[in-house]
Design a protein around this motif. Sequence first.
Motif, PDB file in Angstrom:
ATOM      1  N   GLY A  41       0.797  -1.219   0.000  1.00 31.75           N
ATOM      2  CA  GLY A  41       0.000   0.000   0.000  1.00 31.75           C
ATOM      3  C   GLY A  41       0.829   1.269   0.000  1.00 31.75           C
ATOM      4  N   PHE A  42       1.970   1.260   0.696  1.00 29.50           N
ATOM      5  CA  PHE A  42       2.782   2.477   0.779  1.00 29.50           C
ATOM      6  C   PHE A  42       3.362   2.859  -0.576  1.00 29.50           C
ATOM      7  CE2 PHE A  42       5.953  -0.790   1.063  1.00 29.50           C
ATOM      8  CZ  PHE A  42       7.148  -0.233   0.636  1.00 29.50           C
ATOM      9  N   ILE A  43       3.484   1.893  -1.486  1.00 32.73           N
ATOM     10  CA  ILE A  43       3.968   2.181  -2.831  1.00 32.73           C
ATOM     11  C   ILE A  43       2.800   2.453  -3.774  1.00 32.73           C
ATOM     12  CG2 ILE A  43       5.170   1.239  -4.844  1.00 32.73           C
ATOM     13  CD1 ILE A  43       6.979  -0.288  -2.909  1.00 32.73           C
ATOM     14  N   SER A  44       1.772   1.608  -3.723  1.00 32.27           N
ATOM     15  CA  SER A  44       0.658   1.760  -4.668  1.00 32.27           C
ATOM     16  C   SER A  44      -0.126   3.051  -4.424  1.00 32.27           C
ATOM     17  CB  SER A  44      -0.285   0.555  -4.598  1.00 32.27           C
ATOM     18  OG  SER A  44      -0.913   0.454  -3.349  1.00 32.27           O
ATOM     19  N   ASN A  45      -0.303   3.433  -3.171  1.00 32.23           N
ATOM     20  CA  ASN A  45      -1.030   4.676  -2.877  1.00 32.23           C
ATOM     21  C   ASN A  45      -0.292   5.886  -3.431  1.00 32.23           C
ATOM     22  OD1 ASN A  45      -3.020   3.254  -1.531  1.00 32.23           O
ATOM     23  ND2 ASN A  45      -2.128   3.582   0.503  1.00 32.23           N
ATOM     24  N   ALA A  55       7.129  -5.177   6.048  1.00 29.17           N
ATOM     25  CA  ALA A  55       6.035  -5.543   5.144  1.00 29.17           C
ATOM     26  C   ALA A  55       6.449  -6.672   4.203  1.00 29.17           C
ATOM     27  CB  ALA A  55       5.593  -4.325   4.344  1.00 29.17           C
ATOM     28  N   PHE A  56       7.682  -6.610   3.698  1.00 33.72           N
ATOM     29  CA  PHE A  56       8.125  -7.609   2.731  1.00 33.72           C
ATOM     30  C   PHE A  56       8.210  -9.008   3.339  1.00 33.72           C
ATOM     31  CE2 PHE A  56      10.547  -4.035   0.348  1.00 33.72           C
ATOM     32  CZ  PHE A  56       9.354  -3.636  -0.243  1.00 33.72           C
ATOM     33  N   CYS A  57       8.318  -9.076   4.651  1.00 31.39           N
ATOM     34  CA  CYS A  57       8.428 -10.385   5.318  1.00 31.39           C
ATOM     35  C   CYS A  57       7.144 -11.198   5.199  1.00 31.39           C
ATOM     36  CB  CYS A  57       8.783 -10.204   6.795  1.00 31.39           C
ATOM     37  SG  CYS A  57      10.472  -9.642   7.077  1.00 31.39           S
ATOM     38  N   VAL A  58       6.025 -10.535   4.926  1.00 30.08           N
ATOM     39  CA  VAL A  58       4.745 -11.244   4.898  1.00 30.08           C
ATOM     40  C   VAL A  58       4.115 -11.276   3.500  1.00 30.08           C
ATOM     41  CG1 VAL A  58       4.270 -10.743   7.307  1.00 30.08           C
ATOM     42  CG2 VAL A  58       3.480  -9.140   5.567  1.00 30.08           C
ATOM     43  N   ILE A  59       4.890 -11.009   2.460  1.00 32.96           N
ATOM     44  CA  ILE A  59       4.321 -11.052   1.114  1.00 32.96           C
ATOM     45  C   ILE A  59       4.087 -12.504   0.698  1.00 32.96           C
ATOM     46  CG2 ILE A  59       5.407  -8.884   0.450  1.00 32.96           C
ATOM     47  CD1 ILE A  59       7.388 -10.458  -1.203  1.00 32.96           C
ATOM     48  N   PRO A  60       3.149 -12.725  -0.223  1.00 39.10           N
ATOM     49  CA  PRO A  60       2.816 -14.092  -0.650  1.00 39.10           C
ATOM     50  C   PRO A  60       3.992 -14.786  -1.325  1.00 39.10           C
ATOM     51  CG  PRO A  60       1.151 -12.505  -1.371  1.00 39.10           C
ATOM     52  CD  PRO A  60       2.321 -11.713  -0.880  1.00 39.10           C
ATOM     53  N   GLY A  61       3.902 -16.095  -1.427  1.00 39.69           N
ATOM     54  CA  GLY A  61       4.929 -16.870  -2.105  1.00 39.69           C
ATOM     55  C   GLY A  61       4.821 -16.773  -3.616  1.00 39.69           C
ATOM     56  N   ARG A  62       5.769 -17.367  -4.310  1.00 40.06           N
ATOM     57  CA  ARG A  62       5.829 -17.309  -5.772  1.00 40.06           C
ATOM     58  C   ARG A  62       4.555 -17.832  -6.444  1.00 40.06           C
ATOM     59  NH1 ARG A  62       8.400 -20.500 -10.105  1.00 40.06           N
ATOM     60  NH2 ARG A  62       9.467 -19.117 -11.594  1.00 40.06           N
ATOM     61  N   PRO A  63       3.982 -18.951  -5.998  1.00 39.77           N
ATOM     62  CA  PRO A  63       2.743 -19.430  -6.638  1.00 39.77           C
ATOM     63  C   PRO A  63       1.599 -18.415  -6.549  1.00 39.77           C
ATOM     64  CG  PRO A  63       3.743 -21.182  -5.335  1.00 39.77           C
ATOM     65  CD  PRO A  63       4.498 -19.933  -5.006  1.00 39.77           C
ATOM     66  N   ALA A  64       1.501 -17.704  -5.431  1.00 41.93           N
ATOM     67  CA  ALA A  64       0.430 -16.713  -5.291  1.00 41.93           C
ATOM     68  C   ALA A  64       0.632 -15.555  -6.262  1.00 41.93           C
ATOM     69  CB  ALA A  64       0.384 -16.201  -3.853  1.00 41.93           C
ATOM     70  N   PHE A  65       1.883 -15.119  -6.426  1.00 39.18           N
ATOM     71  CA  PHE A  65       2.176 -14.060  -7.390  1.00 39.18           C
ATOM     72  C   PHE A  65       1.788 -14.498  -8.794  1.00 39.18           C
ATOM     73  CE2 PHE A  65       4.766 -11.968  -4.174  1.00 39.18           C
ATOM     74  CZ  PHE A  65       4.641 -10.645  -4.525  1.00 39.18           C
ATOM     75  N   PHE A  66       2.157 -15.739  -9.135  1.00 41.01           N
ATOM     76  CA  PHE A  66       1.868 -16.238 -10.480  1.00 41.01           C
ATOM     77  C   PHE A  66       0.367 -16.363 -10.711  1.00 41.01           C
ATOM     78  CE2 PHE A  66       5.977 -18.401 -12.081  1.00 41.01           C
ATOM     79  CZ  PHE A  66       6.676 -17.233 -11.841  1.00 41.01           C
ATOM     80  N   GLN A  67      -0.373 -16.672  -9.675  1.00 45.78           N
ATOM     81  CA  GLN A  67      -1.818 -16.813  -9.815  1.00 45.78           C
ATOM     82  C   GLN A  67      -2.477 -15.483 -10.160  1.00 45.78           C
ATOM     83  OE1 GLN A  67      -3.713 -18.638  -6.441  1.00 45.78           O
ATOM     84  NE2 GLN A  67      -5.729 -18.692  -7.394  1.00 45.78           N
TER      85      GLN A  67
END
Length: 216
Positions: A53-57, A163-175
């Motif tokens: 959010g801090f980047i997208s906003n 924040a980066f510690c809780v980002i989704p894994g690679r499969p979630a990004f690909f989805q």
Amino acid sequence: MAGTEEEQEFSLQEVLDTFKLCLSDNKEIYLEHYVAGWRGLVKLLNSLGSVFGFISNDAVNKIHILVSHLKGENGSRYATVQSMVEYELENDLVDLSKRGSRPQSGCRTLLRLHRALRWLELFLERLRTSGDDSKTSAMCSEAYNESLSQHHPWVIRKAAGVAFCVIPGRPAFFQVMNVGPPEQVVAKLGEALPLISEVYQITEELYTRHNLMDLP
């Protein structure tokens, strides 16, 4: 009720198509398509939750500023990034050394998106070339440290690291790419990232040539 454009579903194909339209035959960057490409990238960030959010906003705010220039009375001077730079410098519309009365100049606004684009390019390239067991948190942090972090104060760098510690894994990004199976996502990223990189490099060279890389 439908959400805003930035809240709608992300499509990697749309981003690819938009960045294909960004460059003219003589390698000028059409600002309208650059903004559209960023709208697509904001959808990607938003689809992954509030962690970015801090980047997208901030990106949404910058998009709105650039759109206001495009739709303004001098909108024709903002048709390309190159014509924008020429127009704003010729008319003393850029605060070059310290924050003054022109904090929303097109040059300063686009510089902030330009820096964030480098972070996304580096991160998505790592994502493309990594394995399923690779840590997206490490990839994201490495990309951030190589790009955006040097322009952020300590408090934002610290928050980003958490924040980066809780980002989704690679499969979630690909989805959320909405392309298909992993091999198709990798292939589509392989098409999109060189286009994004070329737009980034042309902007980098333009801003460097006009001493605009460190606008306050």
